[in-house]
Design a protein around this motif. Sequence first.
Motif, PDB file in Angstrom:
ATOM      1  N   VAL A  39       0.848  -1.188   0.000  1.00  0.00           N
ATOM      2  CA  VAL A  39       0.000   0.000   0.000  1.00  0.00           C
ATOM      3  C   VAL A  39       0.888   1.244   0.000  1.00  0.00           C
ATOM      4  CG1 VAL A  39      -1.700   1.288   1.369  1.00  0.00           C
ATOM      5  CG2 VAL A  39      -1.830  -1.205   1.272  1.00  0.00           C
ATOM      6  N   PRO A  40       0.625   2.215  -0.898  1.00  0.00           N
ATOM      7  CA  PRO A  40       1.381   3.471  -0.847  1.00  0.00           C
ATOM      8  C   PRO A  40       0.828   4.360   0.265  1.00  0.00           C
ATOM      9  CG  PRO A  40      -0.159   3.523  -2.678  1.00  0.00           C
ATOM     10  CD  PRO A  40      -0.290   2.169  -2.030  1.00  0.00           C
ATOM     11  N   ILE A  41       1.717   4.931   1.048  1.00  0.00           N
ATOM     12  CA  ILE A  41       1.335   5.801   2.162  1.00  0.00           C
ATOM     13  C   ILE A  41       2.156   7.086   2.075  1.00  0.00           C
ATOM     14  CG2 ILE A  41       1.367   6.072   4.685  1.00  0.00           C
ATOM     15  CD1 ILE A  41      -0.672   4.007   3.893  1.00  0.00           C
ATOM     16  N   TRP A  42       1.482   8.223   2.220  1.00  0.00           N
ATOM     17  CA  TRP A  42       2.172   9.504   2.274  1.00  0.00           C
ATOM     18  C   TRP A  42       2.502   9.813   3.719  1.00  0.00           C
ATOM     19  CZ3 TRP A  42       3.802  12.998  -1.395  1.00  0.00           C
ATOM     20  CH2 TRP A  42       3.515  12.652  -2.713  1.00  0.00           C
ATOM     21  N   GLY A  43       3.789   9.968   4.005  1.00  0.00           N
ATOM     22  CA  GLY A  43       4.250  10.340   5.331  1.00  0.00           C
ATOM     23  C   GLY A  43       5.063  11.619   5.251  1.00  0.00           C
ATOM     24  N   LEU A  44       5.847  11.872   6.281  1.00  0.00           N
ATOM     25  CA  LEU A  44       6.641  13.094   6.329  1.00  0.00           C
ATOM     26  C   LEU A  44       8.127  12.783   6.421  1.00  0.00           C
ATOM     27  CD1 LEU A  44       4.503  15.157   8.862  1.00  0.00           C
ATOM     28  CD2 LEU A  44       4.486  15.316   6.370  1.00  0.00           C
ATOM     29  N   THR A  45       8.929  13.525   5.679  1.00  0.00           N
ATOM     30  CA  THR A  45      10.373  13.379   5.765  1.00  0.00           C
ATOM     31  C   THR A  45      10.869  14.017   7.060  1.00  0.00           C
ATOM     32  OG1 THR A  45      10.850  15.479   4.680  1.00  0.00           O
ATOM     33  CG2 THR A  45      10.558  13.540   3.243  1.00  0.00           C
ATOM     34  N   SER A  46      12.157  13.887   7.339  1.00  0.00           N
ATOM     35  CA  SER A  46      12.729  14.482   8.548  1.00  0.00           C
ATOM     36  C   SER A  46      12.629  16.002   8.541  1.00  0.00           C
ATOM     37  CB  SER A  46      14.186  14.044   8.712  1.00  0.00           C
ATOM     38  OG  SER A  46      14.934  14.474   7.601  1.00  0.00           O
ATOM     39  N   THR A  47      12.439  16.601   7.364  1.00  0.00           N
ATOM     40  CA  THR A  47      12.274  18.056   7.285  1.00  0.00           C
ATOM     41  C   THR A  47      10.804  18.467   7.284  1.00  0.00           C
ATOM     42  OG1 THR A  47      12.373  18.003   4.871  1.00  0.00           O
ATOM     43  CG2 THR A  47      14.462  18.348   6.049  1.00  0.00           C
ATOM     44  N   GLY A  48       9.899  17.498   7.456  1.00  0.00           N
ATOM     45  CA  GLY A  48       8.476  17.802   7.523  1.00  0.00           C
ATOM     46  C   GLY A  48       7.768  17.870   6.193  1.00  0.00           C
ATOM     47  N   LEU A  49       8.455  17.531   5.115  1.00  0.00           N
ATOM     48  CA  LEU A  49       7.826  17.560   3.795  1.00  0.00           C
ATOM     49  C   LEU A  49       7.130  16.242   3.502  1.00  0.00           C
ATOM     50  CD1 LEU A  49      10.700  19.261   1.771  1.00  0.00           C
ATOM     51  CD2 LEU A  49       8.590  20.307   2.618  1.00  0.00           C
ATOM     52  N   PRO A  50       5.967  16.269   2.862  1.00  0.00           N
ATOM     53  CA  PRO A  50       5.274  15.030   2.521  1.00  0.00           C
ATOM     54  C   PRO A  50       6.056  14.220   1.498  1.00  0.00           C
ATOM     55  CG  PRO A  50       3.934  16.959   1.963  1.00  0.00           C
ATOM     56  CD  PRO A  50       5.256  17.457   2.437  1.00  0.00           C
ATOM     57  N   ALA A  51       6.053  12.910   1.682  1.00  0.00           N
ATOM     58  CA  ALA A  51       6.742  12.014   0.750  1.00  0.00           C
ATOM     59  C   ALA A  51       6.050  10.656   0.766  1.00  0.00           C
ATOM     60  CB  ALA A  51       8.207  11.851   1.143  1.00  0.00           C
ATOM     61  N   PRO A  52       5.917  10.019  -0.397  1.00  0.00           N
ATOM     62  CA  PRO A  52       5.280   8.700  -0.451  1.00  0.00           C
ATOM     63  C   PRO A  52       6.292   7.580  -0.227  1.00  0.00           C
ATOM     64  CG  PRO A  52       5.697   9.471  -2.667  1.00  0.00           C
ATOM     65  CD  PRO A  52       6.188  10.550  -1.735  1.00  0.00           C
ATOM     66  N   ARG A  53       5.854   6.532   0.406  1.00  0.00           N
ATOM     67  CA  ARG A  53       6.612   5.297   0.570  1.00  0.00           C
ATOM     68  C   ARG A  53       5.610   4.146   0.478  1.00  0.00           C
ATOM     69  NH1 ARG A  53       9.948   8.527  -0.117  1.00  0.00           N
ATOM     70  NH2 ARG A  53      11.824   8.956   1.069  1.00  0.00           N
ATOM     71  N   SER A  54       6.109   2.968   0.209  1.00  0.00           N
ATOM     72  CA  SER A  54       5.235   1.792   0.133  1.00  0.00           C
ATOM     73  C   SER A  54       5.475   0.874   1.315  1.00  0.00           C
ATOM     74  CB  SER A  54       5.474   1.035  -1.174  1.00  0.00           C
ATOM     75  OG  SER A  54       4.995   1.797  -2.264  1.00  0.00           O
ATOM     76  N   TYR A  55       4.398   0.295   1.816  1.00  0.00           N
ATOM     77  CA  TYR A  55       4.445  -0.599   2.966  1.00  0.00           C
ATOM     78  C   TYR A  55       3.589  -1.824   2.694  1.00  0.00           C
ATOM     79  CZ  TYR A  55       6.192   3.521   5.338  1.00  0.00           C
ATOM     80  OH  TYR A  55       6.944   4.618   5.684  1.00  0.00           O
ATOM     81  N   ARG A  56       4.039  -2.964   3.169  1.00  0.00           N
ATOM     82  CA  ARG A  56       3.177  -4.131   3.232  1.00  0.00           C
ATOM     83  C   ARG A  56       2.297  -3.913   4.460  1.00  0.00           C
ATOM     84  NH1 ARG A  56       8.509  -6.499   2.755  1.00  0.00           N
ATOM     85  NH2 ARG A  56       8.791  -7.419   0.703  1.00  0.00           N
ATOM     86  N   VAL A  57       1.011  -4.225   4.344  1.00  0.00           N
ATOM     87  CA  VAL A  57       0.115  -4.013   5.483  1.00  0.00           C
ATOM     88  C   VAL A  57      -0.701  -5.271   5.729  1.00  0.00           C
ATOM     89  CG1 VAL A  57      -1.659  -2.541   6.495  1.00  0.00           C
ATOM     90  CG2 VAL A  57      -0.061  -1.570   4.846  1.00  0.00           C
ATOM     91  N   LEU A  58      -0.788  -5.638   6.990  1.00  0.00           N
ATOM     92  CA  LEU A  58      -1.540  -6.808   7.437  1.00  0.00           C
ATOM     93  C   LEU A  58      -2.463  -6.376   8.560  1.00  0.00           C
ATOM     94  CD1 LEU A  58      -1.856  -9.986   7.455  1.00  0.00           C
ATOM     95  CD2 LEU A  58      -0.085  -9.971   9.233  1.00  0.00           C
ATOM     96  N   HIS A  59      -3.681  -6.881   8.561  1.00  0.00           N
ATOM     97  CA  HIS A  59      -4.616  -6.641   9.666  1.00  0.00           C
ATOM     98  C   HIS A  59      -4.574  -7.853  10.597  1.00  0.00           C
ATOM     99  CE1 HIS A  59      -8.901  -7.272  11.110  1.00  0.00           C
ATOM    100  NE2 HIS A  59      -8.369  -6.360  11.898  1.00  0.00           N
ATOM    101  N   VAL A  60      -4.318  -7.614  11.873  1.00  0.00           N
ATOM    102  CA  VAL A  60      -4.351  -8.686  12.866  1.00  0.00           C
ATOM    103  C   VAL A  60      -5.374  -8.320  13.935  1.00  0.00           C
ATOM    104  CG1 VAL A  60      -1.962  -9.431  12.480  1.00  0.00           C
ATOM    105  CG2 VAL A  60      -2.437  -7.708  14.230  1.00  0.00           C
ATOM    106  N   ALA A  61      -5.978  -9.347  14.546  1.00  0.00           N
ATOM    107  CA  ALA A  61      -7.002  -9.116  15.565  1.00  0.00           C
ATOM    108  C   ALA A  61      -6.410  -8.680  16.892  1.00  0.00           C
ATOM    109  CB  ALA A  61      -7.837 -10.382  15.755  1.00  0.00           C
ATOM    110  N   ASN A  62      -5.186  -9.154  17.192  1.00  0.00           N
ATOM    111  CA  ASN A  62      -4.564  -8.867  18.486  1.00  0.00           C
ATOM    112  C   ASN A  62      -3.057  -9.088  18.376  1.00  0.00           C
ATOM    113  OD1 ASN A  62      -4.063 -11.753  18.869  1.00  0.00           O
ATOM    114  ND2 ASN A  62      -6.260 -11.881  19.240  1.00  0.00           N
ATOM    115  N   LEU A  63      -2.382  -8.948  19.486  1.00  0.00           N
ATOM    116  CA  LEU A  63      -0.924  -9.133  19.495  1.00  0.00           C
ATOM    117  C   LEU A  63      -0.537 -10.436  20.182  1.00  0.00           C
ATOM    118  CD1 LEU A  63       0.281  -5.500  20.244  1.00  0.00           C
ATOM    119  CD2 LEU A  63       0.246  -6.715  18.054  1.00  0.00           C
ATOM    120  N   ASN A  64      -1.351 -11.458  20.035  1.00  0.00           N
ATOM    121  CA  ASN A  64      -1.068 -12.748  20.655  1.00  0.00           C
ATOM    122  C   ASN A  64       0.025 -13.523  19.929  1.00  0.00           C
ATOM    123  OD1 ASN A  64      -2.994 -12.219  22.558  1.00  0.00           O
ATOM    124  ND2 ASN A  64      -4.563 -13.493  21.605  1.00  0.00           N
TER     125      ASN A  64
END
Length: 129
Positions: A39-64
């Motif tokens: 999934v592409p996600i727009w986050g912030l660089t260390s200077t506060g500027l918006p930048a896109p990066r890609s992440y694998r994303v998984l939905h889990v019910a809990n942290l068991n």
Amino acid sequence: MQDQLHIHLAGIHSGIQTQLNNHDSTITNNPSRWRNQVVPIWGLTSTGLPAPRSYRVLHVANLNENLFRLLLDSVVRPTGATMAQQILAVTPRLVGSGGLYVLNSEPGLPVAPGQPGGTGTVDFLLAYA
């Protein structure tokens, strides 16, 4: 480079949570599909500027379950990646039946043409306040 686990305890930018919520219907809860769930996600660089990066994303019910083992077995080994280059971030899932989103990325994350590359840092996601 020193084979050390590095942990950040921080908030996540509110815009990240909104983007995850918007992608929720396409985010898998099946660990065997996690390695291909990018999934592409727009986050912030260390200077506060918006930048896109890609992440694998998984939905889990809990942290068991041990998330490091889940990452190793579901992503790293099947893709031939290196565990030392992986990042993990966990944030609540605020839609549907709840649970958590587990985000993963790495510098060489394979992405579709035109999609932003992966990253070896969680700094794009986190809000330190």
